[in-house]
Every structure is written in structure tokens, then in C-alpha cells.
Design a protein around this motif. Sequence first.
Motif, PDB file in Angstrom:
ATOM      1  N   PHE A   1       0.859  -1.172   0.000  1.00  0.00           N
ATOM      2  CA  PHE A   1       0.000   0.000   0.000  1.00  0.00           C
ATOM      3  C   PHE A   1       0.903   1.231   0.000  1.00  0.00           C
ATOM      4  O   PHE A   1       1.572   1.520   0.992  1.00  0.00           O
ATOM      5  CB  PHE A   1      -0.919   0.025   1.222  1.00  0.00           C
ATOM      6  N   GLU A   2       0.953   1.905  -1.150  1.00  0.00           N
ATOM      7  CA  GLU A   2       1.739   3.125  -1.245  1.00  0.00           C
ATOM      8  C   GLU A   2       0.893   4.281  -0.736  1.00  0.00           C
ATOM      9  O   GLU A   2      -0.226   4.518  -1.209  1.00  0.00           O
ATOM     10  CB  GLU A   2       2.183   3.379  -2.680  1.00  0.00           C
ATOM     11  N   ILE A   3       1.432   5.017   0.246  1.00  0.00           N
ATOM     12  CA  ILE A   3       0.642   6.008   0.986  1.00  0.00           C
ATOM     13  C   ILE A   3       1.233   7.396   0.807  1.00  0.00           C
ATOM     14  O   ILE A   3       2.428   7.622   0.990  1.00  0.00           O
ATOM     15  CB  ILE A   3       0.617   5.655   2.493  1.00  0.00           C
ATOM     16  N   PHE A   4       0.376   8.297   0.410  1.00  0.00           N
ATOM     17  CA  PHE A   4       0.697   9.725   0.469  1.00  0.00           C
ATOM     18  C   PHE A   4      -0.197  10.320   1.546  1.00  0.00           C
ATOM     19  O   PHE A   4      -1.415  10.424   1.384  1.00  0.00           O
ATOM     20  CB  PHE A   4       0.442  10.407  -0.877  1.00  0.00           C
ATOM     21  N   GLU A   5       0.408  10.670   2.678  1.00  0.00           N
ATOM     22  CA  GLU A   5      -0.393  11.091   3.825  1.00  0.00           C
ATOM     23  C   GLU A   5      -0.950  12.506   3.672  1.00  0.00           C
ATOM     24  O   GLU A   5      -2.036  12.811   4.175  1.00  0.00           O
ATOM     25  CB  GLU A   5       0.440  11.014   5.104  1.00  0.00           C
ATOM     26  N   GLY A   6      -0.215  13.358   3.013  1.00  0.00           N
ATOM     27  CA  GLY A   6      -0.662  14.744   2.928  1.00  0.00           C
ATOM     28  C   GLY A   6      -0.502  15.442   4.269  1.00  0.00           C
ATOM     29  O   GLY A   6      -0.064  14.866   5.264  1.00  0.00           O
ATOM     30  N   GLY A   7      -0.867  16.690   4.318  1.00  0.00           N
ATOM     31  CA  GLY A   7      -0.753  17.458   5.550  1.00  0.00           C
ATOM     32  C   GLY A   7      -2.030  17.413   6.364  1.00  0.00           C
ATOM     33  O   GLY A   7      -3.084  17.002   5.897  1.00  0.00           O
ATOM     34  N   ASN A   8      -1.908  17.832   7.637  1.00  0.00           N
ATOM     35  CA  ASN A   8      -3.080  17.930   8.493  1.00  0.00           C
ATOM     36  C   ASN A   8      -4.036  18.995   7.977  1.00  0.00           C
ATOM     37  O   ASN A   8      -3.616  20.085   7.576  1.00  0.00           O
ATOM     38  CB  ASN A   8      -2.671  18.303   9.920  1.00  0.00           C
ATOM     39  N   THR A   9      -5.300  18.666   7.995  1.00  0.00           N
ATOM     40  CA  THR A   9      -6.321  19.674   7.713  1.00  0.00           C
ATOM     41  C   THR A   9      -6.725  20.262   9.051  1.00  0.00           C
ATOM     42  O   THR A   9      -7.410  19.615   9.842  1.00  0.00           O
ATOM     43  CB  THR A   9      -7.521  19.052   6.984  1.00  0.00           C
ATOM     44  N   GLU A  10      -6.264  21.465   9.314  1.00  0.00           N
ATOM     45  CA  GLU A  10      -6.410  22.053  10.631  1.00  0.00           C
ATOM     46  C   GLU A  10      -7.735  22.797  10.781  1.00  0.00           C
ATOM     47  O   GLU A  10      -8.422  23.084   9.803  1.00  0.00           O
ATOM     48  CB  GLU A  10      -5.262  23.033  10.886  1.00  0.00           C
ATOM     49  N   VAL A  11      -8.059  23.079  12.014  1.00  0.00           N
ATOM     50  CA  VAL A  11      -9.157  23.984  12.312  1.00  0.00           C
ATOM     51  C   VAL A  11      -8.531  25.372  12.409  1.00  0.00           C
ATOM     52  O   VAL A  11      -7.914  25.723  13.411  1.00  0.00           O
ATOM     53  CB  VAL A  11      -9.863  23.610  13.626  1.00  0.00           C
ATOM     54  N   SER A  12      -8.640  26.135  11.361  1.00  0.00           N
ATOM     55  CA  SER A  12      -7.989  27.442  11.312  1.00  0.00           C
ATOM     56  C   SER A  12      -8.667  28.454  12.226  1.00  0.00           C
ATOM     57  O   SER A  12      -8.004  29.319  12.801  1.00  0.00           O
ATOM     58  CB  SER A  12      -7.984  27.974   9.877  1.00  0.00           C
ATOM     59  N   ARG A  13      -9.975  28.343  12.364  1.00  0.00           N
ATOM     60  CA  ARG A  13     -10.693  29.320  13.166  1.00  0.00           C
ATOM     61  C   ARG A  13     -11.994  28.734  13.658  1.00  0.00           C
ATOM     62  O   ARG A  13     -12.681  28.010  12.931  1.00  0.00           O
ATOM     63  CB  ARG A  13     -10.982  30.580  12.333  1.00  0.00           C
ATOM     64  N   ILE A  14     -12.343  29.015  14.925  1.00  0.00           N
ATOM     65  CA  ILE A  14     -13.626  28.616  15.498  1.00  0.00           C
ATOM     66  C   ILE A  14     -14.348  29.882  15.923  1.00  0.00           C
ATOM     67  O   ILE A  14     -13.826  30.674  16.719  1.00  0.00           O
ATOM     68  CB  ILE A  14     -13.452  27.674  16.706  1.00  0.00           C
ATOM     69  N   GLY A  15     -15.521  30.074  15.379  1.00  0.00           N
ATOM     70  CA  GLY A  15     -16.312  31.258  15.711  1.00  0.00           C
ATOM     71  C   GLY A  15     -17.728  30.883  16.113  1.00  0.00           C
ATOM     72  O   GLY A  15     -18.184  29.754  15.891  1.00  0.00           O
ATOM     73  N   PHE A  16     -18.421  31.839  16.705  1.00  0.00           N
ATOM     74  CA  PHE A  16     -19.800  31.625  17.163  1.00  0.00           C
ATOM     75  C   PHE A  16     -20.657  32.795  16.712  1.00  0.00           C
ATOM     76  O   PHE A  16     -20.217  33.956  16.689  1.00  0.00           O
ATOM     77  CB  PHE A  16     -19.857  31.497  18.689  1.00  0.00           C
TER      78      PHE A  16
END
Length: 784
Positions: free
Chosen positions: A186-201
Motif C-alpha cells: 500500500f503506497e501512501i501519500f499522507e498529505g498534511g493535516n487539515t487544521e481547524v484554522s478558526r472557530i467562531g460563534f
Amino acid sequence: MASSVTERNARTGKKRTIRNVAGTAVLAAFSMGFVWGVGGAIAQNYSFNSVAVEGNKRIETGTILTYAGIARGETVSAGDINEAYQRILASGLFESVEIVPQGGKLVIKVTEFPTINQISFEGNERLKDNELSSFIKLKPRLVFSPTQAERDAVTLTEAYAENGRLAARITPKIIRRSDNRVDLVFEIFEGGNTEVSRIGFVGNQVYSDRRLRRVLESKQAGLLRALIRKDTFVEDRLQFDQQVLRDFYVSRGYVDFRTTAVNAELARERDGYFLTFNVEEGQQFAFGEITTISEIEDVDSEVYQDTIKLRAGETYSPSLVENAIARMERLAIRNGQPFLRVEPRITRNDRDLTLDVEFVLSKGERIFVERIDIEGNATTLDRVVRRQFRVAEGDPFNPREIRESAERIRALGFFGDAQVNAREGSTPNTVIVDVDVAEKPTGSLNFGGTYSTDNGFGLVAQYTETNFLGRGQTVRFRASGATDNTNYGLYFEEPAFLGRDVKFFFDIGILESESANANYNTSKGIFATGLEFPLGERARLGVNYKLDATKMSVSSTSTIGSVLTNEVGLGRLKNSSVGYSYEWDSRKTSLDNDEGLRFLISQDFGGLGGDDSFVKSKAKLIAQRRFFNDEITLRATLAGGAVSFSGAGSRATDRWLFDEDIMRGFAADGIGPRELNGSTVNDALGGNYFATAKFEALFPLGLPEEYGITGGVFYDIGNVWGLDKISSVPADTFYESGSFRHVAGVSIFWETPIGPMRLNWSKALKKEDHDIDQNFEFTISTEF
């Protein structure tokens, strides 16, 4: 699709597409049907004198013929031959299938799928091989299936998505080996983390965005994004975030609160999400009239009304109502009414924003617990789980008690998951309680480091097992060493001594210290054992026995005064004592563990076989409250202690020596009675008494909360005073009474990735001339 699986040549590294071969030529059956149809003289139905199978090695010929469903001499049509082909191919056992007629003989040629020699993963760093292996269904020595390989690739991609790697790509490939075997990669390209850039209300008026973000499990990405994994976007976490957000509001009286929508917008670069929670807070409600009525003739509602701790005007919370019901039901059991049920009926008063609660006492169904079945505990003994239940087989069934038992099981910390459910028993009036647990590791080996301006650098090694031999016992061994102190200890705890809610413990330790502001050293051996048990919902009482042997010593290069010279000359002395401790904690039934009152008192009585008789007492009261919508925390601590000796009297190691638990802003042993011998010796003697009052305010600094940096201010007042039987040498001692010192300061708290850090800047507003103050203090500790 099998066509997406590629084959990697082991010698040249070239790659080509693998296809399920439908046949190397057009099916002869369709060819014959077409030719005969054109001629018009040959019938569409035909038969073969024999049916043969070629190419199979693992799969029996009879099995293949069964899939084909064509018998020798049987009359078949072209459609029947096509269906036979489809059935063989659909079995998933063959890489390719051909059906070739040879005159009166039908030949079925197959190519079996290879077996898997080994499975490997390439390119993975975030998830390790053993984690990935647990997700897939294909295993070594199984038959390779391109379709299953693609499904496993999808499963792995989903696993990465749950870890915030939405851009991950998984490609399964095979390497051909001899004997019809393949290596699956299984050849894996993990990529980067998809972050939570901002949390608003949107819609929040009472609580700020900053305060609400502290409630959520999801966190915003910040400077420590490489170390904080809770800033990774996980879609399943949003559902939990909505629930804890509602619990936060409802527990504070906002019963109409709801989250109308959660918008997760992906950034253009696909490396971060912008989360927006749309909320409706509603109005805050308080308790109105609290009443109790009884629908049972021989039950006096006033008796149960007296157990209610709720007050009109108090902020409404469902958990407070649940606590009141639990107290009533426990009283019913004590009064011999185990089937009494309490139902809260709530009346809403929108005009004055109150909720009237009427507790209705009624007869419940006569249902009994038939048995308690426990599954999934391979290590933990059944009795460890069973003692979390306050009911046993044959007792009346109480759904609330079962729910509370489930919470106690989860709170043990021994299980990754614990499900407790009730089902009907062998008769309609009985139930069986099923407990299904999934164990998790309970042992830990930690190595760490500490640093403080008092003790310098230190190393800590600790082994802890909280479920020793599956008995629910705690065993802890600790070894630590700093510039001036070394400490070794062994601790054991049995939380259910003799099967009751009584904690038994013993503690053995060895302490070697070189006082930072004195010219003598100490070595101490300690043994302590005791029992602790509850006195009610909020109180616990402990009884203990302690034995310690302490020796004071002086190096050949050090000089000490006459008082300490006499005390060092006593050699190693033993203290043997019995004592008690009492704790009352309002937080045990509070909505917030950070608010409430905590009171502690302890006394030790020496003279049971030791070298001296004494009484040592200590008391502490801590009060904490949050203000301004939980943004600011105020804390006040009052503490005091006294020790009195008879006989030979106390030594410096027996009296109260100053430390930061007593007062901030001074070095270790920096205040209290001291001994002066000439102009170079200034040793702390400790005092028979101490008293302190500490006040502190904690607040945010305006930085993003995911950084974990907050601030504080403090003001401490305290003193250590009083000496025992050494007044005959007044020339060598001073500050025997002394004055109360005053210190003010500011603090910075930082929850760093390697451990909690605290920095204190302080100024002694009032002190004595020979006190040793400390304007800056820095502490940090970590375990790994």
C-alpha cells in the motif's frame, strides 16, 4: 474496481495495470450461435460430450463445475454458457476465466488469484504499520482479491481522514513472486493535516467566543500546531462539540439553548477549516418553588422534602435535580421502601424566568435484578466491576442506580469503553444487567525532568499500575533526584478493603536533602499506612499510622550554631504517631470542579514507641469562584499549623519549615526563626506555628486560548514562628516571634507541550532583615 490495482515488476520497477480477464477470445458459444443462426439450419441448443477444467491448482475441479452448472451431455444454450461464465467469475476465486468449445468438448480455462506472501506499507509516518494492519481485511496467506484491496485502500483513506489528513491517497500495488504468490504494497501519500484554522460563534451574547472555545474538544490551530493534535479537523468530533456546548449552557440555567447549525468551510488551499457554530442562548432560568407530594398513603412527603438541598433563586441545573432524586431514593431504601420512585414535574414561569419543581413520590414496578453479567474483562476481575454496583442479585431494580453504576465503571479508567444495559430476565418482573467492557492498558512508565529556582534541575522516573493484577489496586514506584534533594518511594492502594468502600494504603519512602539555605543535611526514612472512608456525599475521614526515622548531619566544611549543633548531636531519632484526616469538599456535588469550598484538617499524635511525644495539627480552607462569565477565577486559601513536643523537644526537621505551599515570594526556608553564629551562618530553624492567607486571581491575557497561556496576580500574607525549649540560647536565635510578611506578585501560566510551566515575579512588601526573598521563580516539569 479491480482495474485500479497495479502490478509492480520486482526486477525493473515498471508498473502495468492488472485486469480481470473476461476471456482471451470471444466466447465460442456466442460465436457458434451467431454462425448457426446465419446458416439457419443449425439449432440454437447444443450439448458437449465432456466438460474439462484447466489451470486450477488450489480450487477443486468439482467446485468449478458446480459453479458452471453444465453437466456432460446436457443440452444448453448460448445464454446458459454465458451464465456459467458469469457464475465462475463472480465466485471471486479467479483472476481470469475462459470457456472454449473444442468440438464435442467444453474446456473451462481458469487462472487462480495468487496468495498474499506479505503486506507492507510505504510512505506512512503519522499512522504506524501495526495501526494500519488492524484496519484492513486482507492478510498474509489469504487469496489476493483486487476488489478487497481497493476496499482496504478506501478504509485506510478514511482512517487518515479521521486523523485530519483529508488529502491522503492510498494506492495498492502487487509484486509478483514465484509459486503464484504476490507481495501487497500500500503506497501512501499522507498529505498534511487539515487544521481547524478558526472557530467562531454566531448568536452568543452571554459568553464570549473565547470562553465557549474552551468548552469544545476541537481547538484552533496556533503556534503549537505541530504538537497539538486537537486542532486537527475531525468531522465526528463536531457532534460531541455540540453536545458539550449544550451541557455547558443547560448546566447554567439556559434550558432553551440550542445549536441551530454548524458550518465547516474548507479553505481554498484545503489545509484548514473555518468552523462557525450558530447558537441560540435563550434566557437563564432559576429554581422557583420546590415542593414534594406523595401518591403513597404511608409515605410522608415532608420527610423527603427535608433531604432536598435546592433553594429558590438558585441557578437551575438538571444535575442538581438528579442529585436530589438520588438522595430521596436512597432515603426510601433506608426506610424500607425500595420501589418508591421520584418523578420531577417542572412548571415553567416565563414571566419571572423560574422553573418550579414538584417531586412526586409514587410506587414503581416491582422489578428485581436477576443477575449481573460481565463480559470483555480478560484481565480485570469480575469483583472489581461488580463492586461499582450498589445493587446485587435479588435486589430491587433501580434504573437510576444502574446509570450511576455505569458512570462509576467508566470512571475507573480501566476500560476504553463500558456499556451497561438492562434486559428482561427469565420472568417479566426480573431484569438482567449486561456489562460489556473493553479493557485498555493501565500501566505507565514515565521518565521526566523538573526545574525550579529552589531545587535546580531534577530527574524523575515513575512506574504506575492502576489495575494491579486486575484487582483494581494501585502500585507506584517513584525515584527522583534534584540538585539538593533525592526521593525514592513505593506506594500501594487497595480502594475496596475487605470488599467495602474503604481505601487501604501504605507508603514507604527515603528522602535525602541538602537544605538550600542551611548548613545541615537530612536523611529520613518514612513508613505510613492507613484507611480512608466516606462520611457522606462530600466528606471523607482517614485514620493513619506513621513512622519516620530522621538524622541530621553536617559536613566537615560547614559551621552551624549551637542550637543546630545540639540537634545534630541527638543522632537518628524516631517519631511514631497515629492520626486522622478529614476532608469536606463541596465540589463533589458541584457543577464545576473549579468552583466551591474545600476544607481539610489533620492531626498526628506521637509517642507510641517513638523517641518523643508530640501533637501536630494542620488545617486548610480553599475557596474558589469564577466571575464575569467564567473569565476570571478568584481563589483564597487560609492555612495554619501547630506542633508541640514534650520530652526532648522538637528539632528543625520536626518544626514547620517554609516552602511555597506556605507562602510565595521567598526562597526555601527563607522566613521564620533563624540562628546566627558569627557573620557567615544564617540557618533556618523552623517554627512551631505557621499561618498564611493567600489570595489569587487568574485571567486570560488576550492570547489565543490554544496557546495555553494565562496570567494571574497574587497577594500572600504569612508567618512562621515559635521555638521549643531553646530559649536558653537567645543570642543565637532571632525572629522567634517575627512579623507577618506581605508579598505581591504576578504570574504567567503556560501549558507547554513538555509540561506545565509557571513563572512568578514577586515583591516582598514587608519582611525582616535576614529573610531570603525571591523576586523570580520558575518551575517546569514534564513526563514522557
